[in-house]
Design an enzyme around this catalytic site. Structure first.
Site, PDB file in Angstrom:
ATOM      1  N   HIS A 219       0.806  -1.220   0.000  1.00 39.65           N
ATOM      2  CA  HIS A 219       0.000   0.000   0.000  1.00 39.65           C
ATOM      3  C   HIS A 219       0.844   1.278   0.000  1.00 39.65           C
ATOM      4  O   HIS A 219       0.299   2.356  -0.212  1.00 39.65           O
ATOM      5  CB  HIS A 219      -0.952   0.006   1.214  1.00 39.65           C
ATOM      6  CG  HIS A 219      -2.186  -0.798   0.990  1.00 39.65           C
ATOM      7  ND1 HIS A 219      -2.148  -2.154   0.815  1.00 39.65           N
ATOM      8  CD2 HIS A 219      -3.495  -0.433   0.890  1.00 39.65           C
ATOM      9  CE1 HIS A 219      -3.394  -2.597   0.641  1.00 39.65           C
ATOM     10  NE2 HIS A 219      -4.209  -1.581   0.672  1.00 39.65           N
ATOM     11  N   SER A 223      -0.129  -0.827  -6.155  1.00 39.71           N
ATOM     12  CA  SER A 223      -0.011  -2.025  -6.985  1.00 39.71           C
ATOM     13  C   SER A 223       0.695  -1.708  -8.296  1.00 39.71           C
ATOM     14  O   SER A 223       0.546  -0.628  -8.855  1.00 39.71           O
ATOM     15  CB  SER A 223      -1.405  -2.583  -7.291  1.00 39.71           C
ATOM     16  OG  SER A 223      -2.090  -2.920  -6.109  1.00 39.71           O
ATOM     17  N   LYS A 247     -14.216  -8.509  -9.405  1.00 36.50           N
ATOM     18  CA  LYS A 247     -13.314  -9.328 -10.219  1.00 36.50           C
ATOM     19  C   LYS A 247     -12.685 -10.439  -9.390  1.00 36.50           C
ATOM     20  O   LYS A 247     -12.577 -11.593  -9.844  1.00 36.50           O
ATOM     21  CB  LYS A 247     -12.228  -8.434 -10.824  1.00 36.50           C
ATOM     22  CG  LYS A 247     -11.460  -9.072 -11.963  1.00 36.50           C
ATOM     23  CD  LYS A 247     -10.645  -8.033 -12.704  1.00 36.50           C
ATOM     24  CE  LYS A 247     -10.044  -8.615 -13.975  1.00 36.50           C
ATOM     25  NZ  LYS A 247      -9.356  -7.588 -14.776  1.00 36.50           N
ATOM     26  N   ASP A 248     -12.258 -10.104  -8.176  1.00 34.28           N
ATOM     27  CA  ASP A 248     -11.701 -11.128  -7.290  1.00 34.28           C
ATOM     28  C   ASP A 248     -12.764 -12.143  -6.882  1.00 34.28           C
ATOM     29  O   ASP A 248     -12.462 -13.324  -6.681  1.00 34.28           O
ATOM     30  CB  ASP A 248     -11.095 -10.481  -6.040  1.00 34.28           C
ATOM     31  CG  ASP A 248      -9.800  -9.741  -6.338  1.00 34.28           C
ATOM     32  OD1 ASP A 248      -9.128 -10.105  -7.321  1.00 34.28           O
ATOM     33  OD2 ASP A 248      -9.474  -8.788  -5.603  1.00 34.28           O
ATOM     34  N   GLU A 291       5.894 -34.178  -1.363  1.00 31.45           N
ATOM     35  CA  GLU A 291       4.688 -33.681  -2.015  1.00 31.45           C
ATOM     36  C   GLU A 291       5.068 -32.973  -3.311  1.00 31.45           C
ATOM     37  O   GLU A 291       6.186 -32.471  -3.475  1.00 31.45           O
ATOM     38  CB  GLU A 291       3.959 -32.704  -1.082  1.00 31.45           C
ATOM     39  CG  GLU A 291       3.245 -33.368   0.073  1.00 31.45           C
ATOM     40  CD  GLU A 291       1.913 -33.981  -0.322  1.00 31.45           C
ATOM     41  OE1 GLU A 291       1.920 -34.943  -1.130  1.00 31.45           O
ATOM     42  OE2 GLU A 291       0.879 -33.522   0.162  1.00 31.45           O
TER      43      GLU A 291
END
Length: 431
Positions: A219, A223, A247-248, A291
């Site tokens: 922040h 971004s 959108k998310d 894994e």
């Protein structure tokens, strides 16, 4: 990040005003993920993975805390308590499968998030701290996942713990004492299981704390975006809510469909069948494998089969395995290109899509394959190129390539000419 055109939180109801005065949590949320947080208007769906990673972390914490209420970290009953969760606890099978597959999906999301950062240059100034904290989160995730894999106390859990902790014995002088200290003995047993359970329970909350720092650091500069061009005017941004929450939300819906398909229809697809056999120190599995999300680093570990300049092959493999992640810490200084986004770097883009991505695919495949030819040779070639890419190719490319012309602003890249941004930039130049 502070913009003069950003909306500021102004509570109207007496209760919200009281809360804002005494504990400004509503203002914090509004400025962090609400209309008070301007975001570049051109973010694509590759930028959804940060939010999805946060959701995965929350999912793992919630399911993990509930599972811990029924699990017994004792080598004599750990395997039985895991089966008890699956068979006797209400919805225990769903919690266990949700937690196990949630770890895999967490790594899928984080790997995509990392490679998006590679392509769009998210590690470049002024966002170096965001990137460094992200690498720390990845290392903590790997430690947490490894310890969690040991807890079911199946065959692959036991022998995976023995092999991975045995890597520390390759360190000269202090290696073997360090291994004994980690395990609480000379082999994985009750002491090791208790330690791994305690750390596996604690580390997700440490990860959550580093995630908060990661978001806080984000922040400050704001971004990044697919063009790599910094925000120049109000027309370059839109409020995070409702544009990117919607959108998310769509991305989260797609993620949940895929996640639920594995939990309910393919719950053991990403696991190993030997882990449904109780741990036996006298019976070594034919093929010990971690894994899937550890496979590329496991392939790098196994790529060293001969001593180099009197340095044991095992020690070289351990150093290379850890260095494969540690090299990411230096990316902001290895890549000196003034252009961030791979969209405007034609030479970088070729090495990324036809060099790094195939190399990682080969390492993933070889890490899960048997330690035999041709997989060992492929691992060696892929390992060599992996380090060459970051330590040689990337610095050279950043100096010799000729980037494409960048758009003047984000708005120009999206809509064409951006007169408002041009006027704003001219006004700044006049001052």
């Amino acid at each position: 990040m502070s913009f003069p055109w950003a909306k500021h939180y102004a509570p109207k109801h007496p209760l919200t005003r009281f809360l804002d005065e005494k504990l400004p949590l509503p203002r914090l949320v509004y400025n962090a993920v609400g209309a008070g947080y301007p975001v570049p208007r051109n973010l694509n769906y590759m930028y959804n993975f940060g939010v999805l990673a946060g959701f995965c972390l929350l999912l793992q914490i919630v399911t993990g805390v509930i599972l811990a209420m029924h699990y017994a970290p004792n080598s004599l009953v750990a395997f039985g308590s895991t089966e008890h969760i699956m068979r006797d606890v209400n919805w225990g099978w769903m919690l266990r499968y949700g937690h196990a597959n949630g770890a895999s999906f967490f790594f899928v999301v984080v790997y995509l998030h990392i490679f998006r950062g590679f392509f769009y240059g998210s590690y470049k100034a002024p966002r170096e701290m965001i990137w460094l904290l992200g690498v720390v989160i990845f290392l903590l995730m790997m430690a947490t996942a490894f310890m969690g894999y040991v807890l079911p106390w199946g065959q692959m859990s036991y022998w995976g713990a023995k092999v991975i902790t045995g890597l520390f014995s390759a360190i000269p002088l202090v290696g073997e004492p360090l291994q004994v200290w980690l395990l609480g003995g000379y082999a994985p047993d009750n002491a090791a299981l208790n330690r791994f359970f305690s750390l596996h329970f604690l580390l997700p909350f440490v990860i959550a704390g580093v995630v908060i720092l990661h978001i806080w650091a984000l922040h400050i500069p704001g971004s990044t975006n697919p063009t790599g061009v910094e925000v120049k005017s109000e027309s370059d941004t839109v409020p995070f809510h409702p544009y990117y929450t919607a959108k998310d939300g769509f991305g989260l819906g797609v993620f949940l469909i895929c996640y639920c398909a594995f939990v309910f229809f393919l719950p053991n697809y990403l696991g190993h069948p030997d882990n449904y056999i109780e741990a036996n120190a006298l019976s070594t599995p034919a093929h010990i494998v971690p894994e899937w999300y550890f496979w590329p680093f496991y392939a790098i570990l196994r790529a060293f089969t001969a001593d180099i300049f009197f340095i044991p092959a095992k020690l070289m493999g351990v150093l290379a395995m850890f260095s494969a992640i540690l090299v990411w810490f230096f990316l902001p200084w290895l890549d000196n290109s003034p252009v961030r986004s791979g969209h405007y770097r034609p030479l970088f883009r070729k090495f990324f899509w036809f060099g790094l991505i195939p190399t990682m695919a080969v390492l993933f495949y070889c890490g899960g394959a048997a330690a035999e030819e041709p997989y060992v040779m492929l691992s060696q070639v892929a390992t060599a190129y992996y380090f060459l890419h970051f330590l040689v190719v990337l610095p050279i490319v950043s100096r010799i390539e000729k980037p494409k012309p960048l758009p003047f602003s984000i708005t120009e890249a999206v809509l064409g000419s951006d007169n408002k941004a041009v006027l704003s930039e001219n006004a700044k130049s006049a001052v």
